[in-house]
Design an enzyme around this catalytic site. Structure first.
Site, mmCIF file in Angstrom:
data_model
loop_
_atom_site.group_PDB
_atom_site.id
_atom_site.type_symbol
_atom_site.label_atom_id
_atom_site.label_comp_id
_atom_site.label_asym_id
_atom_site.label_seq_id
_atom_site.Cartn_x
_atom_site.Cartn_y
_atom_site.Cartn_z
ATOM 1 N N LYS A 1 0.835 -1.198 0.000
ATOM 2 C CA LYS A 1 0.000 0.000 0.000
ATOM 3 C C LYS A 1 0.873 1.252 0.000
ATOM 4 O O LYS A 1 1.895 1.313 0.686
ATOM 5 C CB LYS A 1 -0.916 -0.028 1.222
ATOM 6 C CG LYS A 1 -1.966 1.067 1.267
ATOM 7 C CD LYS A 1 -2.875 0.853 2.462
ATOM 8 C CE LYS A 1 -3.934 1.930 2.591
ATOM 9 N NZ LYS A 1 -4.834 1.686 3.748
ATOM 10 N N SER B 1 -10.407 0.214 6.720
ATOM 11 C CA SER B 1 -9.758 0.321 5.412
ATOM 12 C C SER B 1 -9.311 -0.982 4.781
ATOM 13 O O SER B 1 -8.870 -0.986 3.631
ATOM 14 C CB SER B 1 -8.557 1.261 5.515
ATOM 15 O OG SER B 1 -8.983 2.570 5.792
ATOM 16 N N SER C 1 -9.412 2.560 2.761
ATOM 17 C CA SER C 1 -8.354 3.228 2.018
ATOM 18 C C SER C 1 -7.420 2.255 1.296
ATOM 19 O O SER C 1 -6.551 2.681 0.544
ATOM 20 C CB SER C 1 -7.537 4.119 2.960
ATOM 21 O OG SER C 1 -6.861 3.349 3.948
#
Length: 464
Positions: free
Chosen positions: A73, A172, A148
């Site tokens: 990420k 997320s 996210s």
């Protein structure tokens, strides 16, 4: 005929160990799929294919995941690789150190193909930024892949990666798990180190896996888990591996269920209710005791959580000359955080801790809790920000995801499972929440549910 991406991550690792496929072949297979499919999905922001090819061609450590591709990420520091945090304000930033979790994954032999898309500083629950195209849902590209960890979710769901690392501060991992039809696991507070750089003053966020199967998620957790010196939170290690928990039955569990939102004005969509009821029936059919419970948390918790979220946003280090490049929602949250006094902040921390301790005590008689993951099905691209008002944007975020964040506050492990599909063919996840630091029961039960109602062969149109 099965293709390489049809194999689970563990199956790919086994094929590497058996000499049936090489790590280089896996890298090239996924690189070709990324080239063909990601232009429309927006799952990756940076590719590191040259480094991946070099790593795959060299000696790799032994282990079940050696040679298996992964994505990192773009909130996580990776030495020598641009790390933009989804923000124009951080353009050109290249760290000289990696997060501990990135090093652990490399030590396990996984091969990173690049950085997956995230919204600005991971603050929104959808992945639409000013640094690249919106991250789209592989099941319907007019819809959001969530956030996210949206890029990670889109990549795994579309078969651009076998699994991915992500993080979860308010839902997320579970949000993209739900909307993309994946297993999204938020681990217990202190289970995975957030070091060496991140100063975690709220204890809300943590790293974790996104995967197609429970076993892959457990194996990835085994690779990431473990505290590092100086970590502010430590979770007691399990007896045995997390993967081994998937191979034993959970026994008869007492499961408390509720679908009362913690956010004022949130309503639960009929398709979500269907998923929740179907999961309840499946659990009962497997011999578990499923009981309705009073909601352990009320709507009075949300304002205190918002204070923590806003102060966390204000605490992100942004060069002063780059503040003007931030998105309206980020600026609005940072202004709220800066306007918060120390007394208000410490009061909010105390209120959240008191509420979550009371909630854990109130549900202590239950092995697992069952809730919806989200209140609504996947949202259209652009829906959250379409009014241009950051306050309304944030309100929509809260109403769409009123169930996940309380368990970041409590520090309990929680997982979204892709047990249901809506009548229009979209994934709808349900959430299981474990006792503090008890991922083992959660994984054992999740594996039982996956065996009873398999989802592995459910794929979006782009899969083939």
């Amino acid at each position: 005929m099965a293709q390489l991406h049809d194999l689970t991550a563990l199956e790919q690792g086994a094929a590497v160990r058996a000499g049936e496929v090489s790590p280089v072949e896996l890298v090239e297979h996924y690189a070709a799929r990324i080239a063909r499919l990601d232009g429309d999905l927006g799952a990756f922001v940076t590719l590191t294919l040259a480094a991946a090819r070099a790593q795959a061609a060299g000696p790799l450590p032994d282990g079940p995941l050696a040679g298996v591709p992964i994505g990192i990420k773009d909130l996580n520091l990776t030495a020598g690789v641009p790390t933009g945090f989804g923000s124009r304000a951080m353009a050109g930033f290249v760290p000289d150190v990696s997060d501990h979790v990135v090093d652990k994954l490399r030590d396990a032999g996984t091969v990173s193909l690049g950085k997956t898309a995230t919204p600005e500083f991971g603050l929104p629950c959808y992945t639409e930024t000013a640094v690249g195209p919106p991250t789209r849902n592989p099941w319907d590209r007019s819809l959001s892949a969530g956030g996210s960890s949206g890029g990670a979710g889109a990549a795994v769901a579309a078969g651009l990666l076998p699994f991915a690392q992500g993080s979860d501060g308010g839902g997320s991992l579970r949000i993209p798990g739900s909307v993309n039809g994946l297993v999204g696991l938020k681990v217990a507070r202190g289970r995975i180190s957030a070091g060496p750089v991140v100063g975690d003053i709220t204890g809300l966020a943590g790293n974790g896996p996104l995967a197609r199967t429970v076993r892959d998620a457990a194996a990835l957790l085994d690779a990431m888990a473990g505290p590092m010196p100086g970590d502010p939170h430590w979770a007691a290690p399990p007896v045995g591996s997390f993967l081994s928990a998937c191979d034993r039955l959970p026994g008869r569990l007492r499961i408390g269920r509720t679908r009362s939102p913690v956010v004022e004005g949130a309503t639960v969509h009929p398709h979500v209710v269907e998923a929740y009821e179907a999961a309840s029936a499946l659990l009962a059919g497997l011999g578990h005791d499923v009981e309705d419970i009073d909601p352990p948390y009320g709507q009075d918790l949300a304002p205190s959580f918002e204070v923590l979220w806003s102060v966390s946003a204000a605490g992100v280090l942004v060069p002063p000359e780059s503040e003007r490049l931030l998105l309206p929602l980020t600026r609005w949250l940072r202004e709220r955080g800066r306007a918060t006094t120390a007394t208000q902040f410490t009061g909010a921390v105390a209120a959240v801790q008191a509420a979550t301790r009371a909630g854990v005590r109130a549900t202590a008689a239950y092995d697992v809790l069952l809730l919806p993951t989200l209140a609504q099905p996947p949202a259209p691209i652009g829906w959250f920000s379409e009014t241009g008002d950051p306050a309304e944007e944030f309100a929509r975020m809260k109403r769409w995801t009123p169930f996940t964040a309380v368990f970041n506050a409590s520090g309990q492990p929680a997982v979204s499972l892709p047990l249901h599909t809506s009548p229009d063919g979209l994934p709808i996840g349900v959430m299981l929440v474990g006792r503090p630091a008890d991922e083992v029961t959660l994984l054992s039960l999740s594996a039982q549910l996956e065996q009873a109602r398999p989802w592995r062969e459910r794929h979006p149109p782009a899969w083939a």
